[in-house]
Design a protein around this motif. Structure first.
Motif, short mmCIF file in Angstrom:
data_model
loop_
_atom_site.label_atom_id
_atom_site.label_comp_id
_atom_site.label_asym_id
_atom_site.label_seq_id
_atom_site.Cartn_x
_atom_site.Cartn_y
_atom_site.Cartn_z
N HIS A 18 0.83 -1.20 0.00
CA HIS A 18 0.00 0.00 0.00
C HIS A 18 0.87 1.26 0.00
O HIS A 18 0.55 2.24 -0.68
N ARG A 19 1.97 1.23 0.75
CA ARG A 19 2.85 2.39 0.79
C ARG A 19 3.46 2.66 -0.59
O ARG A 19 3.56 3.81 -1.02
N ALA A 20 3.85 1.63 -1.29
CA ALA A 20 4.44 1.81 -2.63
C ALA A 20 3.43 2.43 -3.58
O ALA A 20 3.76 3.35 -4.35
N LYS A 21 2.19 1.97 -3.53
CA LYS A 21 1.15 2.55 -4.39
C LYS A 21 0.87 4.00 -4.01
O LYS A 21 0.71 4.87 -4.88
N GLU A 23 2.92 6.10 -2.56
CA GLU A 23 4.06 6.91 -2.98
C GLU A 23 3.99 7.22 -4.48
O GLU A 23 4.32 8.34 -4.90
N GLY A 24 3.55 6.28 -5.28
CA GLY A 24 3.35 6.53 -6.70
C GLY A 24 2.29 7.59 -6.94
O GLY A 24 2.42 8.44 -7.82
N GLY A 25 1.23 7.54 -6.15
CA GLY A 25 0.18 8.54 -6.26
C GLY A 25 0.67 9.92 -5.87
O GLY A 25 0.33 10.91 -6.53
N LEU A 26 1.46 9.99 -4.81
CA LEU A 26 2.03 11.28 -4.41
C LEU A 26 2.92 11.84 -5.51
O LEU A 26 2.82 13.02 -5.86
N ALA A 27 3.76 11.01 -6.07
CA ALA A 27 4.67 11.45 -7.13
C ALA A 27 3.90 11.95 -8.34
O ALA A 27 4.29 12.94 -8.97
N ALA A 28 2.79 11.32 -8.66
CA ALA A 28 1.99 11.71 -9.83
C ALA A 28 1.39 13.10 -9.67
O ALA A 28 1.17 13.80 -10.66
N LEU A 29 1.15 13.53 -8.44
CA LEU A 29 0.59 14.87 -8.23
C LEU A 29 1.51 15.96 -8.75
O LEU A 29 1.06 17.03 -9.15
N TRP A 56 2.85 11.23 11.91
CA TRP A 56 2.30 11.08 10.56
C TRP A 56 3.14 10.09 9.76
O TRP A 56 4.28 9.81 10.08
N ASP A 57 2.56 9.58 8.69
CA ASP A 57 3.25 8.61 7.83
C ASP A 57 3.87 9.24 6.59
O ASP A 57 4.94 8.83 6.15
N TYR A 58 3.19 10.24 6.01
CA TYR A 58 3.69 10.92 4.81
C TYR A 58 3.37 12.41 4.90
O TYR A 58 2.32 12.79 5.43
N ALA A 59 4.25 13.21 4.34
CA ALA A 59 4.00 14.64 4.18
C ALA A 59 4.20 14.99 2.72
O ALA A 59 5.10 14.47 2.05
#
Length: 99
Positions: A18-21, A23-29, A56-59
């Motif tokens: 789930h984290r890898a997916k 992270e891909g979504g964050l990068a796509a933004l 938190w897990d991601y910023a």
């Protein structure tokens, strides 16, 4: 202006897959045209202090050249795709914008 978003993942989605997916979504933004720059990251492994918040897990930190560009980003279809695709993973989201 700057747009900062902090994400806390639900425990059941805090897995490598789930984290890898996510992270891909964050990068796509960052491919959205009105985004001038920025990055996403995870908490730094700093010493525990009463004034430090690192639960938190991601910023996500984004820069925009104008408020109009920020507003355009908020209504961009790719931003909506990100939200729809990942909102079920979040236990909490906190947004902090800077002028």
């Amino acid at each position: 202006m700057e747009h900062h978003v902090y994400f806390w993942l639900k425990d059941e989605f805090n897995t490598a897959e789930h984290r890898a997916k996510f992270e891909g979504g964050l990068a796509a933004l960052f491919e959205i045209a009105t985004v001038a720059g920025g990055k996403w990251s995870v908490p730094a492994k700093t010493a525990v202090r009463p004034v430090t918040e690192n639960s938190w897990d991601y910023a996500l930190s984004m820069r925009f050249d104008s408020m109009e560009n920020h507003d355009s980003y908020q209504s961009d279809p790719d931003h909506d795709v990100f939200i729809a695709g990942f909102k079920d993973l979040w236990a909490r989201v906190q947004v902090m914008d800077l002028a």
